[in-house]
Write an enzyme that holds these catalytic residues in place. Structure first.
Site, PDB file in Angstrom:
ATOM      1  N   ASN A  95       0.834  -1.217   0.000  1.00 38.21           N
ATOM      2  CA  ASN A  95       0.000   0.000   0.000  1.00 38.21           C
ATOM      3  C   ASN A  95       0.863   1.260   0.000  1.00 38.21           C
ATOM      4  O   ASN A  95       0.655   2.176   0.793  1.00 38.21           O
ATOM      5  CB  ASN A  95      -0.942   0.006   1.207  1.00 38.21           C
ATOM      6  CG  ASN A  95      -1.869  -1.175   1.223  1.00 38.21           C
ATOM      7  OD1 ASN A  95      -2.528  -1.464   0.222  1.00 38.21           O
ATOM      8  ND2 ASN A  95      -1.925  -1.894   2.334  1.00 38.21           N
ATOM      9  N   ARG A 109       8.227   6.631  -1.666  1.00 32.52           N
ATOM     10  CA  ARG A 109       8.158   6.371  -0.220  1.00 32.52           C
ATOM     11  C   ARG A 109       8.784   5.019   0.113  1.00 32.52           C
ATOM     12  O   ARG A 109       9.418   4.868   1.156  1.00 32.52           O
ATOM     13  CB  ARG A 109       6.706   6.426   0.259  1.00 32.52           C
ATOM     14  CG  ARG A 109       6.590   6.385   1.787  1.00 32.52           C
ATOM     15  CD  ARG A 109       5.290   6.982   2.266  1.00 32.52           C
ATOM     16  NE  ARG A 109       5.182   6.868   3.725  1.00 32.52           N
ATOM     17  CZ  ARG A 109       4.414   5.981   4.352  1.00 32.52           C
ATOM     18  NH1 ARG A 109       3.684   5.138   3.653  1.00 32.52           N
ATOM     19  NH2 ARG A 109       4.364   5.940   5.672  1.00 32.52           N
ATOM     20  N   ARG A 123       3.820  -1.416   9.071  1.00 35.81           N
ATOM     21  CA  ARG A 123       4.896  -2.226   8.479  1.00 35.81           C
ATOM     22  C   ARG A 123       6.015  -2.487   9.483  1.00 35.81           C
ATOM     23  O   ARG A 123       6.772  -3.445   9.340  1.00 35.81           O
ATOM     24  CB  ARG A 123       5.450  -1.537   7.241  1.00 35.81           C
ATOM     25  CG  ARG A 123       4.394  -1.272   6.168  1.00 35.81           C
ATOM     26  CD  ARG A 123       4.939  -0.390   5.050  1.00 35.81           C
ATOM     27  NE  ARG A 123       3.871   0.126   4.201  1.00 35.81           N
ATOM     28  CZ  ARG A 123       3.162   1.223   4.469  1.00 35.81           C
ATOM     29  NH1 ARG A 123       3.433   1.918   5.573  1.00 35.81           N
ATOM     30  NH2 ARG A 123       2.208   1.620   3.648  1.00 35.81           N
ATOM     31  N   LYS A 150       0.990 -11.897  -2.915  1.00 36.86           N
ATOM     32  CA  LYS A 150       1.749 -11.089  -3.874  1.00 36.86           C
ATOM     33  C   LYS A 150       3.205 -10.907  -3.456  1.00 36.86           C
ATOM     34  O   LYS A 150       4.127 -11.085  -4.255  1.00 36.86           O
ATOM     35  CB  LYS A 150       1.099  -9.710  -4.047  1.00 36.86           C
ATOM     36  CG  LYS A 150       1.754  -8.885  -5.158  1.00 36.86           C
ATOM     37  CD  LYS A 150       1.408  -7.434  -5.052  1.00 36.86           C
ATOM     38  CE  LYS A 150       2.667  -6.613  -5.078  1.00 36.86           C
ATOM     39  NZ  LYS A 150       2.453  -5.179  -4.912  1.00 36.86           N
ATOM     40  N   PRO A 167       3.518 -12.377  -9.572  1.00 33.72           N
ATOM     41  CA  PRO A 167       2.887 -11.483  -8.601  1.00 33.72           C
ATOM     42  C   PRO A 167       1.731 -10.727  -9.263  1.00 33.72           C
ATOM     43  O   PRO A 167       1.920 -10.081 -10.299  1.00 33.72           O
ATOM     44  CB  PRO A 167       4.013 -10.521  -8.214  1.00 33.72           C
ATOM     45  CG  PRO A 167       5.280 -11.197  -8.662  1.00 33.72           C
ATOM     46  CD  PRO A 167       4.901 -11.995  -9.860  1.00 33.72           C
ATOM     47  N   ASP A 170      -0.857  -7.786  -9.047  1.00 30.69           N
ATOM     48  CA  ASP A 170      -1.343  -6.554  -8.427  1.00 30.69           C
ATOM     49  C   ASP A 170      -2.385  -5.930  -9.338  1.00 30.69           C
ATOM     50  O   ASP A 170      -2.851  -6.566 -10.289  1.00 30.69           O
ATOM     51  CB  ASP A 170      -0.188  -5.594  -8.149  1.00 30.69           C
ATOM     52  CG  ASP A 170       0.487  -5.088  -9.423  1.00 30.69           C
ATOM     53  OD1 ASP A 170       0.079  -5.507 -10.530  1.00 30.69           O
ATOM     54  OD2 ASP A 170       1.415  -4.269  -9.315  1.00 30.69           O
ATOM     55  N   HIS A 205      -2.138  -3.621 -11.636  1.00 31.27           N
ATOM     56  CA  HIS A 205      -1.701  -3.534 -13.031  1.00 31.27           C
ATOM     57  C   HIS A 205      -1.844  -4.877 -13.743  1.00 31.27           C
ATOM     58  O   HIS A 205      -2.350  -4.959 -14.862  1.00 31.27           O
ATOM     59  CB  HIS A 205      -0.233  -3.085 -13.103  1.00 31.27           C
ATOM     60  CG  HIS A 205      -0.008  -1.659 -12.736  1.00 31.27           C
ATOM     61  ND1 HIS A 205      -0.413  -0.616 -13.538  1.00 31.27           N
ATOM     62  CD2 HIS A 205       0.580  -1.105 -11.649  1.00 31.27           C
ATOM     63  CE1 HIS A 205      -0.081   0.527 -12.959  1.00 31.27           C
ATOM     64  NE2 HIS A 205       0.520   0.256 -11.819  1.00 31.27           N
ATOM     65  N   PHE A 221       4.113  -5.965 -17.591  1.00 35.08           N
ATOM     66  CA  PHE A 221       3.936  -5.056 -16.465  1.00 35.08           C
ATOM     67  C   PHE A 221       4.643  -3.728 -16.736  1.00 35.08           C
ATOM     68  O   PHE A 221       4.078  -2.648 -16.546  1.00 35.08           O
ATOM     69  CB  PHE A 221       4.480  -5.707 -15.196  1.00 35.08           C
ATOM     70  CG  PHE A 221       4.461  -4.823 -13.975  1.00 35.08           C
ATOM     71  CD1 PHE A 221       3.315  -4.676 -13.218  1.00 35.08           C
ATOM     72  CD2 PHE A 221       5.602  -4.128 -13.586  1.00 35.08           C
ATOM     73  CE1 PHE A 221       3.296  -3.865 -12.093  1.00 35.08           C
ATOM     74  CE2 PHE A 221       5.600  -3.316 -12.463  1.00 35.08           C
ATOM     75  CZ  PHE A 221       4.442  -3.188 -11.716  1.00 35.08           C
TER      76      PHE A 221
END
Length: 323
Positions: free
Chosen positions: A131, A136, A186, A230, A247, A249, A251, A298
């Site tokens: 997320n 970041r 996290r 993922k 993986p 996600d 996209h 991707f």
């Protein structure tokens, strides 16, 4: 201080640095547009890379390896990291013969390679990625290195640090410190997962996952606190040589729904059943390196590459095939 450039023979079509280093696999590479050089850290070493004239040029800026280590040692490290032993042109031809969308994508997105990353760095970087957005994530990864890694060197007034050991991240005070540094939930994921890994054998535990079959390895990773399907697939693909891992996600879901699995269009979220169906579809289509092939699609779907790649390597958005 000037550093000597060394060369590895590498066909231009075999390696595209922007898609490989800036495509969401690793978060420790920066690009200087003026010199077209990439600076990054892996294997406790600071590197500069530049690809030109069918050679990959590299400099070793600083390292925590022994001072008497020869250049051949670093060349081998770099070849392994970029998996240069794999004939990517051959695989691109094979995947293109199986899929028209890939055939279209690979004209601009050639040379996208799956990095062979160190599992500890890969896993904790992807915990940071949950997320989150790239800038970041990169900031969090650098904070981990600054506070828990070893200083490698200072170059152009920037200090570089190694990625911390899993033992350092397992220390009891890590969670509270990371929360103070802005890691949020996290922080608990990182400290708890690190504690589990140390208890299970540390680096040797990761090595055992490489020897397992893909689905068994993935299942073991998902026993770690905070690790879902993922992130487990990212680790399998990028660190454990399970190149069939896909993986999924947002996209990848959109690519699959728009081009391959139209019955999945319009779904609000990716359920566990959908996740498995999408991964299995790509594995059936591309074979035992499906994770690598899907990574090309991707990258082709990412807006930053459509906007920022050079005309030679990324001429435009991949046209989606409608059904």
């Amino acid at each position: 201080m000037s550093f000597k450039w060394y060369k590895l023979s590498c066909n231009f079509k075999e390696l595209q640095l922007i898609g490989t280093l800036n495509g969401g696999q690793s978060f420790r590479w920066t690009h200087d547009e003026n010199s077209n050089e990439w600076t990054g850290v892996f294997a406790r070493t600071v590197w500069k890379l530049k690809h030109e004239d069918n050679y990959l040029n590299y400099q070793v800026i600083g390292t925590l390896h022994r001072s008497d280590t020869g250049n051949n040692f670093f060349g081998i490290l770099l070849e392994k990291y970029l998996r240069l032993d794999l004939d990517l042109i051959k695989y691109y031809e094979e995947w293109s013969s199986k899929d028209e969308l890939f055939k279209s994508a690979c004209k601009q997105f050639f040379g996208i390679r799956i990095l062979n990353q160190e599992p500890v760095e890969n896993l904790f970087s992807f915990i940071c990625s949950q997320n989150n957005h790239i800038s970041r994530i990169s900031s969090m990864v650098e904070k981990l290195c600054l506070h828990y890694g070893e200083e490698i060197c200072t170059h152009n007034e920037v200090k570089y640090y190694s990625f911390p050991s899993v033992e350092k991240l397992a220390q009891p005070e890590v969670e509270s410190k990371l929360r103070n540094l802005g890691f949020g939930y996290r922080a608990k994921f990182i400290q708890t997962a690190a504690t589990q890994i140390v208890a299970w054998g540390g680096e040797e535990w990761f090595n055992s996952l490489k020897d397992m079959k893909y689905k068994e390895s993935r299942q073991e990773l998902m026993k770690l606190y905070g690790i879902g399907p993922k992130v487990a697939d990212c680790i399998c693909l990028m660190s454990l040589s399970h190149l069939e891992a896909v993986p999924v996600d947002t996209h990848v879901y959109q690519i699959a729904a728009q081009n391959y699995l139209p019955h999945l269009r319009g779904k609000k979220s990716v359920t566990e059943k959908m996740y498995v169906e999408i991964g299995d579809h790509f594995r059936k289509l591309y074979g035992d390196m499906a994770g690598w092939a899907h990574t090309v699609l991707f990258c082709a779907d990412l807006k930053k590459f459509q906007q920022n790649c050079s005309n030679e390597s990324c001429e435009g958005k991949v046209k989606r095939r409608k059904k």
